[in-house]
Design a protein around this motif. Structure first.
Motif, PDB file in Angstrom:
ATOM      1  N   ARG A  99       4.883 -53.328  86.005  1.00 40.35           N
ATOM      2  CA  ARG A  99       6.047 -53.051  86.870  1.00 40.35           C
ATOM      3  C   ARG A  99       7.329 -53.574  86.234  1.00 40.35           C
ATOM      4  O   ARG A  99       8.365 -52.905  86.263  1.00 40.35           O
ATOM      5  CB  ARG A  99       5.847 -53.668  88.253  1.00 40.35           C
ATOM      6  N   SER A 142      -0.862 -55.337  86.417  1.00 39.54           N
ATOM      7  CA  SER A 142       0.018 -54.419  87.146  1.00 39.54           C
ATOM      8  C   SER A 142       1.408 -55.019  87.333  1.00 39.54           C
ATOM      9  O   SER A 142       2.409 -54.298  87.318  1.00 39.54           O
ATOM     10  CB  SER A 142      -0.595 -54.058  88.505  1.00 39.54           C
ATOM     11  N   SER A 168      -0.939 -60.608  87.099  1.00 36.87           N
ATOM     12  CA  SER A 168      -1.789 -59.431  86.927  1.00 36.87           C
ATOM     13  C   SER A 168      -1.183 -58.463  85.925  1.00 36.87           C
ATOM     14  O   SER A 168       0.040 -58.469  85.687  1.00 36.87           O
ATOM     15  CB  SER A 168      -1.977 -58.717  88.269  1.00 36.87           C
TER      16      SER A 168
END
Length: 238
Positions: free
Chosen positions: A42, A38, A36
């Motif tokens: 991160r 995200s 993903s």
């Protein structure tokens, strides 16, 4: 707040650089790696060490693979300080483009502090950003200067320049990127006492080394390391 892992920070920096060099968005890299957006974000923030399988997939999607080596703790820092000690101070000041930025500050009251002050007093410490002290009562003038200099504030959460607010009163690290170079400010009620140093017919008002060590932990660590290494070298030569 837990201290960032150096390894996570290095992985984040390499991944951002390699993705950027290929002109890929985080979403495009995520699609290639089967994860993903995200998750990519991160890893690129470097907030914690990511799982090795994820890191391997991300780099494989860039046609790269991880290579693991070991080195003495802080050996890169030691090598950098040795290289700085071997270079003329004039060149180190020039690398920082210090005079250009100071000229553009105009009549804003400030003092040079931190590692910048240490550099100007002869210490071979790494300096990647000009460091100044500015009074809180001059913050409006400082903000106006930042706007005129197309400043972007460092966003520690996202690990990038481009924070929404320039004002020093807003929460966040006092670090900005401007058209004249990067600038870190130490906001204070009164400007600290200073000494004058001269290099190539130019005068600089700098915070003395002793005061730098008492007020700036980052610079203090570098100065202590320099002294310890110098003392160790003197002991070996004797």
């Amino acid at each position: 707040m837990p201290q960032r892992s150096r390894l996570a920070t290095e992985i984040a920096a390499v991944l951002r650089r390699e993705r950027g060099s290929r002109r890929l968005t985080q979403q495009q890299l995520a699609d290639r790696a089967g994860t993903s957006q995200s998750a990519v974000a991160r890893v690129e923030r470097g907030e914690r060490i990511p799982g090795i399988p994820l890191v391997e997939r991300l780099f494989a999607a860039l046609d790269l693979q991880l290579a693991v080596t070991t080195e003495q703790l802080d050996s890169q820092l030691d090598a950098r300080m040795d290289a700085l000690a071997a270079r003329p101070l004039r060149d180190r000041i020039g690398d920082l483009e210090l005079d250009l930025l100071l000229d553009r500050l105009g009549d804003l009251p400030y003092r040079l502090t931190g590692s910048t002050a240490a550099l100007l007093q002869g210490a071979p410490v790494p300096v990647d950003v000009v460091e100044i002290a500015v009074r809180w009562r001059d913050s409006a003038r400082f903000t106006a200067w930042l706007r005129a200099a197309y400043g972007q504030r460092w966003d520690a959460r996202w690990r990038e320049f481009g924070g929404l607010y320039l004002e020093p009163e807003e929460p966040g690290e006092h670090l900005w990127r401007t058209r004249y170079g990067d600038l870190r400010a130490q906001m204070c009620d009164e400007l600290p006492p200073a000494v004058e140093v001269r290099h190539d017919e130019r005068s600089y008002r700098v915070v003395p080394l002793l005061a730098v060590e008492l007020t700036d932990p980052r610079a203090a660590d570098l100065l202590r390391r320099h002294r310890q290494r110098a003392a160790g070298g003197a002991g070996k030569s004797g």
